[in-house]
Design a protein around this motif. Structure first.
Motif, PDB file in Angstrom:
ATOM      1  N   GLU A   6       0.828  -1.206   0.000  1.00  0.00           N
ATOM      2  CA  GLU A   6       0.000   0.000   0.000  1.00  0.00           C
ATOM      3  C   GLU A   6       0.868   1.264   0.000  1.00  0.00           C
ATOM      4  OE1 GLU A   6      -2.719  -0.474   3.283  1.00  0.00           O
ATOM      5  OE2 GLU A   6      -4.147  -1.580   2.030  1.00  0.00           O
ATOM      6  N   LYS A   8       3.839   1.611  -1.347  1.00  0.00           N
ATOM      7  CA  LYS A   8       4.359   1.773  -2.708  1.00  0.00           C
ATOM      8  C   LYS A   8       3.303   2.353  -3.636  1.00  0.00           C
ATOM      9  CE  LYS A   8       7.785  -1.929  -2.659  1.00  0.00           C
ATOM     10  NZ  LYS A   8       8.204  -3.194  -3.251  1.00  0.00           N
ATOM     11  N   ILE A   9       2.073   1.860  -3.515  1.00  0.00           N
ATOM     12  CA  ILE A   9       0.985   2.355  -4.359  1.00  0.00           C
ATOM     13  C   ILE A   9       0.726   3.822  -4.078  1.00  0.00           C
ATOM     14  CG2 ILE A   9      -1.485   2.160  -4.869  1.00  0.00           C
ATOM     15  CD1 ILE A   9      -1.156  -0.893  -4.194  1.00  0.00           C
ATOM     16  N   ILE A  33       0.173   2.291 -12.738  1.00  0.00           N
ATOM     17  CA  ILE A  33       0.252   0.830 -12.656  1.00  0.00           C
ATOM     18  C   ILE A  33       1.605   0.350 -13.173  1.00  0.00           C
ATOM     19  CG2 ILE A  33      -0.716  -1.331 -13.551  1.00  0.00           C
ATOM     20  CD1 ILE A  33      -3.446   0.207 -13.669  1.00  0.00           C
ATOM     21  N   LEU A  36       4.598   0.724 -10.980  1.00  0.00           N
ATOM     22  CA  LEU A  36       4.643  -0.244  -9.891  1.00  0.00           C
ATOM     23  C   LEU A  36       5.182  -1.608 -10.353  1.00  0.00           C
ATOM     24  CD1 LEU A  36       1.264   0.739  -8.268  1.00  0.00           C
ATOM     25  CD2 LEU A  36       3.530   0.950  -7.198  1.00  0.00           C
ATOM     26  N   LEU A  69      -6.691   2.285  -4.298  1.00  0.00           N
ATOM     27  CA  LEU A  69      -5.770   1.551  -3.428  1.00  0.00           C
ATOM     28  C   LEU A  69      -6.150   0.087  -3.216  1.00  0.00           C
ATOM     29  CD1 LEU A  69      -3.192   1.725  -1.731  1.00  0.00           C
ATOM     30  CD2 LEU A  69      -4.605   2.525   0.179  1.00  0.00           C
ATOM     31  N   MET A  72      -5.713  -1.940  -6.576  1.00  0.00           N
ATOM     32  CA  MET A  72      -4.314  -2.099  -6.973  1.00  0.00           C
ATOM     33  C   MET A  72      -3.557  -2.979  -5.989  1.00  0.00           C
ATOM     34  SD  MET A  72      -2.581  -1.301  -9.549  1.00  0.00           S
ATOM     35  CE  MET A  72      -1.074  -2.228  -9.767  1.00  0.00           C
ATOM     36  N   THR A  73      -3.891  -2.914  -4.718  1.00  0.00           N
ATOM     37  CA  THR A  73      -3.255  -3.788  -3.724  1.00  0.00           C
ATOM     38  C   THR A  73      -3.524  -5.247  -4.079  1.00  0.00           C
ATOM     39  OG1 THR A  73      -3.482  -2.111  -1.995  1.00  0.00           O
ATOM     40  CG2 THR A  73      -3.130  -4.381  -1.268  1.00  0.00           C
ATOM     41  N   LEU A  76      -1.408  -6.342  -7.061  1.00  0.00           N
ATOM     42  CA  LEU A  76      -0.007  -6.621  -6.726  1.00  0.00           C
ATOM     43  C   LEU A  76       0.130  -7.890  -5.890  1.00  0.00           C
ATOM     44  CD1 LEU A  76       1.415  -3.058  -6.014  1.00  0.00           C
ATOM     45  CD2 LEU A  76       1.668  -4.439  -8.058  1.00  0.00           C
TER      46      LEU A  76
END
Length: 116
Positions: A6, A8-9, A33, A36, A69, A72-73, A76
């Motif tokens: 989180e 890093k995002i 995106i 990352l 968030l 995207m979490t 990843l």
């Protein structure tokens, strides 16, 4: 592990949050995106935006961090998109390292990612 992901995002998101109001232009999501370490194609980016479940028109084409968030979490954590191969990253770095000095300043990188 989740807290690190989180973080890093959030850091990647903040690079594109020009107003510092926890929102970014929807057109920047693909760049975020990819910054990352994920390499989705445009169709996959659009599918991800659908998962964010935003009424983009209602917000004038902006995505809020709180909605981006968790999606995207999960991406990843699942390692959903293949990472960019190292040789491609090296080639891109060399293209940005105009002075051939072996490094890029944070300011130059932000400029390349947001303006060029």
């Amino acid at each position: 592990v989740v807290a690190e992901i989180e973080k890093k995002i959030i850091e990647a998101f903040e690079v594109f949050d020009r107003e510092s109001n926890k929102t970014v232009d929807v057109r920047e999501i693909g760049c975020i995106i990819r910054s990352l370490g994920c390499f989705p194609n445009e169709t996959e980016v659009q599918e991800l935006l659908e998962q964010v479940n935003m009424e983009v028109e209602e917000l004038g084409g902006f995505i809020h961090l709180e909605q981006f968030l968790p999606v995207m979490t999960k991406v990843l954590l699942e390692r959903r998109f293949w990472p960019i191969p190292e040789d491609v990253i090296l080639h891109a770095f060399e293209a940005l390292d105009e002075n051939k000095c072996g490094y890029i300043t944070k300011e130059d990188l932000v400029k390349h990612l947001t303006e060029e």
